[in-house]
Design a protein around this motif. Sequence first.
Motif, short mmCIF file in Angstrom:
data_model
loop_
_atom_site.label_atom_id
_atom_site.label_comp_id
_atom_site.label_asym_id
_atom_site.label_seq_id
_atom_site.Cartn_x
_atom_site.Cartn_y
_atom_site.Cartn_z
N SER A 11 27.91 66.03 33.75
CA SER A 11 27.19 65.03 33.42
C SER A 11 27.61 64.77 31.95
O SER A 11 27.39 63.71 31.22
CB SER A 11 25.82 65.46 33.01
N GLY A 12 28.80 65.16 31.42
CA GLY A 12 29.43 64.80 30.35
C GLY A 12 30.29 63.76 30.31
O GLY A 12 30.35 62.91 31.41
N ILE A 13 30.41 63.06 29.14
CA ILE A 13 30.67 61.52 29.04
C ILE A 13 32.22 61.46 29.14
O ILE A 13 33.06 62.30 28.67
CB ILE A 13 30.41 61.00 27.54
N ILE A 35 32.64 57.58 39.51
CA ILE A 35 32.91 56.76 38.16
C ILE A 35 33.05 55.42 38.68
O ILE A 35 34.07 55.34 39.15
CB ILE A 35 33.66 57.45 37.04
N LEU A 36 32.11 54.32 37.99
CA LEU A 36 32.56 53.32 38.19
C LEU A 36 32.85 52.51 36.80
O LEU A 36 32.21 52.72 35.75
CB LEU A 36 31.20 52.40 38.73
N VAL A 37 33.97 51.75 36.91
CA VAL A 37 34.54 51.13 35.90
C VAL A 37 34.36 49.50 35.83
O VAL A 37 35.06 49.02 36.53
CB VAL A 37 35.73 51.65 35.26
N ASN A 38 33.75 49.10 34.89
CA ASN A 38 33.71 47.34 34.90
C ASN A 38 34.93 47.04 34.43
O ASN A 38 35.23 46.94 33.25
CB ASN A 38 32.55 46.85 34.62
N THR A 56 43.91 57.23 33.70
CA THR A 56 43.67 58.61 33.59
C THR A 56 42.25 58.86 33.27
O THR A 56 41.40 57.91 32.71
CB THR A 56 44.56 59.12 32.32
N VAL A 57 41.60 59.74 33.85
CA VAL A 57 40.21 60.01 33.83
C VAL A 57 40.20 61.37 33.06
O VAL A 57 40.72 62.23 33.62
CB VAL A 57 39.30 60.01 35.15
N GLY A 58 39.31 61.51 31.92
CA GLY A 58 38.87 62.93 31.52
C GLY A 58 37.53 63.01 31.35
O GLY A 58 36.92 62.39 30.98
N GLN A 59 37.10 64.34 31.24
CA GLN A 59 35.74 64.95 31.29
C GLN A 59 35.70 66.14 31.07
O GLN A 59 36.40 67.06 31.72
CB GLN A 59 35.02 64.21 32.55
#
Length: 83
Positions: A11-13, A35-38, A56-59
Amino acid sequence: MILSIRGIFTSGIPYVLLEDRVAPRSAIRLSSSEILVNLSKVPGLDLGGMHDLLATVGQSGWSDTAIFRHTPFRPGSYNPAPN
């Protein structure tokens, strides 16, 4: 145009980078499996032509990078303004 990134997420941003472009939080929606990115909300991102980008995705203290290929719709049919 929506980029869907599937996996298992907390649930982290999250943060999302497309090459050197940072997706603003307002462009990102999160569930436990996606994760959906507009992409039309990412400043300076050119959606008019086909090109490869490093995504790159980080969480929650981790990150991963993969190649993302953007292919626009048929020439002349792409509308960069979302409805």
